[in-house]
Write a protein that holds these residues in place. Structure first.
Motif, PDB file in Angstrom:
ATOM      1  N   VAL A  46     -27.890  -4.005 -87.132  1.00 39.12           N
ATOM      2  CA  VAL A  46     -28.783  -4.166 -87.963  1.00 39.12           C
ATOM      3  C   VAL A  46     -30.459  -3.768 -87.724  1.00 39.12           C
ATOM      4  O   VAL A  46     -30.898  -3.404 -88.205  1.00 39.12           O
ATOM      5  CB  VAL A  46     -28.563  -5.483 -88.551  1.00 39.12           C
ATOM      6  CG1 VAL A  46     -29.448  -5.878 -89.789  1.00 39.12           C
ATOM      7  CG2 VAL A  46     -27.238  -5.946 -88.846  1.00 39.12           C
ATOM      8  N   PRO A 103     -24.831  -5.975 -94.619  1.00 41.02           N
ATOM      9  CA  PRO A 103     -25.307  -4.465 -94.642  1.00 41.02           C
ATOM     10  C   PRO A 103     -24.246  -3.624 -95.010  1.00 41.02           C
ATOM     11  O   PRO A 103     -24.320  -2.177 -94.674  1.00 41.02           O
ATOM     12  CB  PRO A 103     -25.866  -4.343 -93.229  1.00 41.02           C
ATOM     13  CG  PRO A 103     -25.124  -5.115 -92.540  1.00 41.02           C
ATOM     14  CD  PRO A 103     -24.951  -6.373 -93.218  1.00 41.02           C
ATOM     15  N   SER A 156     -22.095   3.278 -91.273  1.00 42.98           N
ATOM     16  CA  SER A 156     -21.634   2.424 -92.128  1.00 42.98           C
ATOM     17  C   SER A 156     -20.679   2.944 -93.286  1.00 42.98           C
ATOM     18  O   SER A 156     -19.921   2.335 -94.170  1.00 42.98           O
ATOM     19  CB  SER A 156     -22.739   1.368 -92.677  1.00 42.98           C
ATOM     20  OG  SER A 156     -23.749   2.265 -93.368  1.00 42.98           O
TER      21      SER A 156
END
Length: 185
Positions: A46, A103, A156
């Motif tokens: 992150v 996230p 991601s």
């Protein structure tokens, strides 16, 4: 679940940034290099929180940049199998609801929304329970359990997270509150 980890690496400080504070530049360069990347053990990086140690820079012939050995603390997000998480519905599709959890995004398949028969209302962009009259729409806050997890890939966008809301204490927050009030009576 969020984790912090201490990492040792080498950071490249470009010559055009030599007049800026070295630690700030190092944090920016590390964030550019690592944020959004997946580590199979730690999860999605992150941010770089801080630098513990920044070694003396070395210049490599033909490059002109300074290379510093650095020890830094990084923040990671990694959902765990069977973890209960809170999130927000960001998109409704015919086959289920996409939920933003930190996230990352996970999917609640229509078969995992409730025990009721679910239909898709394309005009409203909602999932509707036939008998219970429960609705799930974009923007709803939900509580779900992670039932499938694949952290394969490097970003991601390649992560697959399967969620369920069919168990007690899970679902849209309004549904959970309604069940609590029902049990009190």
């Amino acid at each position: 679940m969020y984790y912090t980890s201490k990492i040792e690496d080498t950071v490249r400080i470009p010559p055009h940034r030599f007049d800026e504070p070295v630690e700030e530049v190092a944090i920016e360069e590390l964030n550019d290099a690592y944020v959004g990347k997946i580590d199979k053990k730690m999860g999605l990086m992150v941010t770089v929180k801080d630098i513990e140690d920044l070694g003396v820079g070395r210049v490599i012939m033909g490059d002109g940049a300074a290379y510093h050995t650095v020890t830094f603390n990084a923040l990671f997000f990694k959902p765990e199998l069977h973890e209960v998480i809170d999130g927000e519905v960001i998109e409704i599709a015919e086959f289920g609801a996409f939920v933003r959890i930190g996230p990352m995004d996970g999917l609640v398949h229509v078969s995992q929304v409730t025990d009721d028969y679910i239909t898709y209302d394309g005009k409203r962009g909602a999932l509707l329970g036939k008998e219970s009259k429960k609705t799930l729409e974009e923007g709803n806050k939900v509580r779900a359990r992670v039932v499938a997890l694949s952290l394969k890939g490097r970003s991601s966008k390649e992560i697959k997270i399967g969620l369920t809301m069919r168990q007690p204490g899970l679902g849209r927050f309004e549904w959970i509150e309604k069940e609590k009030r029902k049990k009190k009576k």
